[in-house]
Design a protein around this motif. Structure first.
Motif, PDB file in Angstrom:
ATOM      1  N   THR A 151      14.510  35.184  50.059  1.00  0.00           N
ATOM      2  CA  THR A 151      13.099  35.947  50.140  1.00  0.00           C
ATOM      3  C   THR A 151      13.417  37.402  50.752  1.00  0.00           C
ATOM      4  OG1 THR A 151      12.553  34.893  52.020  1.00  0.00           O
ATOM      5  CG2 THR A 151      11.469  33.959  50.017  1.00  0.00           C
ATOM      6  N   TYR A 152      14.334  37.651  51.180  1.00  0.00           N
ATOM      7  CA  TYR A 152      14.602  38.997  51.828  1.00  0.00           C
ATOM      8  C   TYR A 152      16.039  39.500  51.439  1.00  0.00           C
ATOM      9  CZ  TYR A 152      15.885  42.746  55.037  1.00  0.00           C
ATOM     10  OH  TYR A 152      16.016  43.869  55.388  1.00  0.00           O
ATOM     11  N   ILE A 153      15.903  40.879  50.918  1.00  0.00           N
ATOM     12  CA  ILE A 153      17.293  41.495  50.475  1.00  0.00           C
ATOM     13  C   ILE A 153      17.032  42.945  50.919  1.00  0.00           C
ATOM     14  CG2 ILE A 153      18.709  42.283  48.849  1.00  0.00           C
ATOM     15  CD1 ILE A 153      17.849  40.058  46.721  1.00  0.00           C
ATOM     16  N   GLY A 154      18.060  43.323  52.009  1.00  0.00           N
ATOM     17  CA  GLY A 154      17.997  44.607  52.672  1.00  0.00           C
ATOM     18  C   GLY A 154      18.222  45.544  51.339  1.00  0.00           C
ATOM     19  N   GLU A 155      17.731  46.562  51.408  1.00  0.00           N
ATOM     20  CA  GLU A 155      17.481  47.779  50.409  1.00  0.00           C
ATOM     21  C   GLU A 155      19.022  48.307  50.001  1.00  0.00           C
ATOM     22  OE1 GLU A 155      14.951  51.070  50.926  1.00  0.00           O
ATOM     23  OE2 GLU A 155      13.179  49.902  51.170  1.00  0.00           O
ATOM     24  N   THR A 156      19.989  48.221  50.949  1.00  0.00           N
ATOM     25  CA  THR A 156      21.324  48.840  50.879  1.00  0.00           C
ATOM     26  C   THR A 156      22.316  47.922  50.773  1.00  0.00           C
ATOM     27  OG1 THR A 156      21.848  48.867  53.040  1.00  0.00           O
ATOM     28  CG2 THR A 156      20.733  51.020  51.956  1.00  0.00           C
ATOM     29  N   ALA A 157      21.770  46.329  50.408  1.00  0.00           N
ATOM     30  CA  ALA A 157      22.584  45.043  50.637  1.00  0.00           C
ATOM     31  C   ALA A 157      23.738  45.345  49.374  1.00  0.00           C
ATOM     32  CB  ALA A 157      21.873  43.913  50.317  1.00  0.00           C
ATOM     33  N   PHE A 158      23.633  45.993  48.412  1.00  0.00           N
ATOM     34  CA  PHE A 158      24.340  46.017  47.272  1.00  0.00           C
ATOM     35  C   PHE A 158      24.751  47.562  46.958  1.00  0.00           C
ATOM     36  CE2 PHE A 158      22.424  41.999  46.520  1.00  0.00           C
ATOM     37  CZ  PHE A 158      23.273  41.204  46.709  1.00  0.00           C
ATOM     38  N   ASN A 159      24.732  48.611  48.015  1.00  0.00           N
ATOM     39  CA  ASN A 159      24.932  49.748  47.691  1.00  0.00           C
ATOM     40  C   ASN A 159      26.702  50.091  47.182  1.00  0.00           C
ATOM     41  OD1 ASN A 159      22.584  50.832  48.010  1.00  0.00           O
ATOM     42  ND2 ASN A 159      23.204  52.071  49.612  1.00  0.00           N
ATOM     43  N   SER A 160      26.978  50.684  46.234  1.00  0.00           N
ATOM     44  CA  SER A 160      28.073  51.252  45.764  1.00  0.00           C
ATOM     45  C   SER A 160      29.017  50.008  45.292  1.00  0.00           C
ATOM     46  CB  SER A 160      28.884  51.852  47.281  1.00  0.00           C
ATOM     47  OG  SER A 160      28.278  52.853  47.472  1.00  0.00           O
ATOM     48  N   CYS A 161      28.450  49.181  44.722  1.00  0.00           N
ATOM     49  CA  CYS A 161      28.861  47.955  44.073  1.00  0.00           C
ATOM     50  C   CYS A 161      29.026  48.396  42.664  1.00  0.00           C
ATOM     51  CB  CYS A 161      28.264  46.652  43.919  1.00  0.00           C
ATOM     52  SG  CYS A 161      28.061  45.781  45.847  1.00  0.00           S
ATOM     53  N   SER A 162      29.922  49.316  42.408  1.00  0.00           N
ATOM     54  CA  SER A 162      29.953  50.258  41.070  1.00  0.00           C
ATOM     55  C   SER A 162      30.652  49.340  39.882  1.00  0.00           C
ATOM     56  CB  SER A 162      30.951  51.377  41.253  1.00  0.00           C
ATOM     57  OG  SER A 162      31.985  50.997  41.552  1.00  0.00           O
ATOM     58  N   CYS A 163      31.055  48.046  40.230  1.00  0.00           N
ATOM     59  CA  CYS A 163      31.536  47.262  39.061  1.00  0.00           C
ATOM     60  C   CYS A 163      30.635  46.312  38.405  1.00  0.00           C
ATOM     61  CB  CYS A 163      32.916  46.773  39.370  1.00  0.00           C
ATOM     62  SG  CYS A 163      34.237  47.760  39.223  1.00  0.00           S
ATOM     63  N   LEU A 164      29.243  46.094  39.069  1.00  0.00           N
ATOM     64  CA  LEU A 164      28.561  45.031  38.776  1.00  0.00           C
ATOM     65  C   LEU A 164      27.978  45.122  37.328  1.00  0.00           C
ATOM     66  CD1 LEU A 164      25.977  44.656  41.871  1.00  0.00           C
ATOM     67  CD2 LEU A 164      27.562  42.815  40.730  1.00  0.00           C
ATOM     68  N   THR A 165      28.282  43.983  36.461  1.00  0.00           N
ATOM     69  CA  THR A 165      27.950  43.919  35.085  1.00  0.00           C
ATOM     70  C   THR A 165      26.849  42.688  34.939  1.00  0.00           C
ATOM     71  OG1 THR A 165      29.726  42.319  34.575  1.00  0.00           O
ATOM     72  CG2 THR A 165      30.212  44.807  34.560  1.00  0.00           C
ATOM     73  N   SER A 166      26.849  41.960  36.192  1.00  0.00           N
ATOM     74  CA  SER A 166      25.888  40.761  35.674  1.00  0.00           C
ATOM     75  C   SER A 166      25.269  40.354  36.959  1.00  0.00           C
ATOM     76  CB  SER A 166      26.704  39.513  35.441  1.00  0.00           C
ATOM     77  OG  SER A 166      25.843  38.107  35.417  1.00  0.00           O
ATOM     78  N   ILE A 167      23.798  40.541  37.043  1.00  0.00           N
ATOM     79  CA  ILE A 167      22.967  40.016  38.095  1.00  0.00           C
ATOM     80  C   ILE A 167      21.790  39.178  37.504  1.00  0.00           C
ATOM     81  CG2 ILE A 167      21.379  40.704  39.645  1.00  0.00           C
ATOM     82  CD1 ILE A 167      22.642  43.699  39.769  1.00  0.00           C
ATOM     83  N   GLU A 168      21.858  37.944  38.360  1.00  0.00           N
ATOM     84  CA  GLU A 168      20.933  36.897  37.908  1.00  0.00           C
ATOM     85  C   GLU A 168      20.245  36.547  38.912  1.00  0.00           C
ATOM     86  OE1 GLU A 168      20.508  32.356  35.982  1.00  0.00           O
ATOM     87  OE2 GLU A 168      22.407  33.475  36.027  1.00  0.00           O
ATOM     88  N   VAL A 169      18.613  36.550  39.034  1.00  0.00           N
ATOM     89  CA  VAL A 169      18.037  35.954  39.823  1.00  0.00           C
ATOM     90  C   VAL A 169      17.534  34.712  39.651  1.00  0.00           C
ATOM     91  CG1 VAL A 169      15.936  36.239  41.514  1.00  0.00           C
ATOM     92  CG2 VAL A 169      17.383  38.171  41.011  1.00  0.00           C
ATOM     93  N   GLU A 170      17.448  33.555  40.289  1.00  0.00           N
ATOM     94  CA  GLU A 170      17.138  32.237  39.702  1.00  0.00           C
ATOM     95  C   GLU A 170      15.644  32.221  39.425  1.00  0.00           C
ATOM     96  OE1 GLU A 170      17.136  27.531  40.885  1.00  0.00           O
ATOM     97  OE2 GLU A 170      17.620  29.069  42.318  1.00  0.00           O
ATOM     98  N   GLU A 171      15.095  31.710  38.355  1.00  0.00           N
ATOM     99  CA  GLU A 171      13.785  31.575  37.936  1.00  0.00           C
ATOM    100  C   GLU A 171      13.011  30.737  39.093  1.00  0.00           C
ATOM    101  OE1 GLU A 171      11.113  30.046  34.123  1.00  0.00           O
ATOM    102  OE2 GLU A 171      13.173  30.080  34.049  1.00  0.00           O
ATOM    103  N   GLY A 172      11.853  31.381  39.346  1.00  0.00           N
ATOM    104  CA  GLY A 172      10.980  30.639  40.284  1.00  0.00           C
ATOM    105  C   GLY A 172      10.885  31.404  41.657  1.00  0.00           C
ATOM    106  N   ASN A 173      11.989  32.338  41.954  1.00  0.00           N
ATOM    107  CA  ASN A 173      12.064  32.951  43.156  1.00  0.00           C
ATOM    108  C   ASN A 173      10.485  33.794  43.424  1.00  0.00           C
ATOM    109  OD1 ASN A 173      12.417  35.445  44.935  1.00  0.00           O
ATOM    110  ND2 ASN A 173      14.598  34.411  44.914  1.00  0.00           N
ATOM    111  N   PRO A 174       9.976  33.631  44.508  1.00  0.00           N
ATOM    112  CA  PRO A 174       8.668  33.863  44.894  1.00  0.00           C
ATOM    113  C   PRO A 174       8.597  35.407  44.971  1.00  0.00           C
ATOM    114  CG  PRO A 174       9.367  32.968  46.707  1.00  0.00           C
ATOM    115  CD  PRO A 174      10.469  32.637  45.595  1.00  0.00           C
TER     116      PRO A 174
END
Length: 199
Positions: A151-174
């Protein structure tokens, strides 16, 4: 008379021993804080909880595949691992994969900062918070999975992760979603993009 004196002396000695024993903290005293390496992982132990902690005095990066147990035992006391602390694995460029137990609820600030060898990361069910810069500069990270408990993700949590090709948030996350398979983390209420993929 001597028998009576000997008896009284024995009583005093026994009382003194019991008093000393009562004042001596037992092994693994839960009122104290311990900093210990157990099974190759450095922890802060307090109460009945364990935090994977930064090696701030004798820094050694982690390598290869690390498995964090759900509990650790020190001096006869069992501690539940609940937190990956700030900077706990920061700079561990040789860390390839990490397995985190469902007992962990929090990923601290900068916990995996600069872990360029990480290729994927699946947060376990139970994690509710991902701190600022937690995965910043993880330049090899290609995929992440966010469970509905987060329920909390820091705004800079994934900064400069330049190779990301897949991001999935589980269905039902509020709080967050990756609607229509968009390969992104979106804050649902504000419709704000927190992180997207390069493709």
């Amino acid at each position: 008379m001597k028998t009576k004196q000997s008896f009284l002396l024995s009583i005093l000695v026994l009382a003194s021993a019991l008093s000393t024993q009562a004042q001596t903290p037992p092994s693994g005293d839960v009122t104290r804080t311990y900093y210990r390496e157990i099974g190759g992982i450095f922890y802060k132990l307090r109460g009945d909880k364990a935090t994977v902690f930064e090696r701030y005095l004798d820094y050694k990066p982690y390598f290869d595949n690390v498995v964090i147990p759900s509990t650790v035992t020190y001096q006869g006391v069992e501690y539940t691992v609940t937190t990956i602390g700030a900077n706990a694995f920061s700079g561990s460029y040789g860390l390839i994969s990490i397995t985190i137990p469902n007992t962990v609820t929090s990923i601290g600030t900068g916990a995996f900062y600069g872990c360029i060898g990480l290729r994927s990361f699946r947060f376990p069910e139970g994690v509710t918070s991902i701190g600022e810069t937690a995965f910043t500069n993880c330049t090899g990270l290609a995929s992440i999975y966010i469970p509905k408990t987060v329920t909390y993700i820091g705004e800079t949590a994934f900064n400069s992760c330049s190779c990301l090709t897949s991001i999935e948030v589980e269905e039902g996350n509020p709080v967050f979603d990756s609607r229509d398979g968009c390969n992104a983390i979106i804050e649902t209420a504000s419709n704000t993009l927190l992180k997207g993929c390069k493709t």
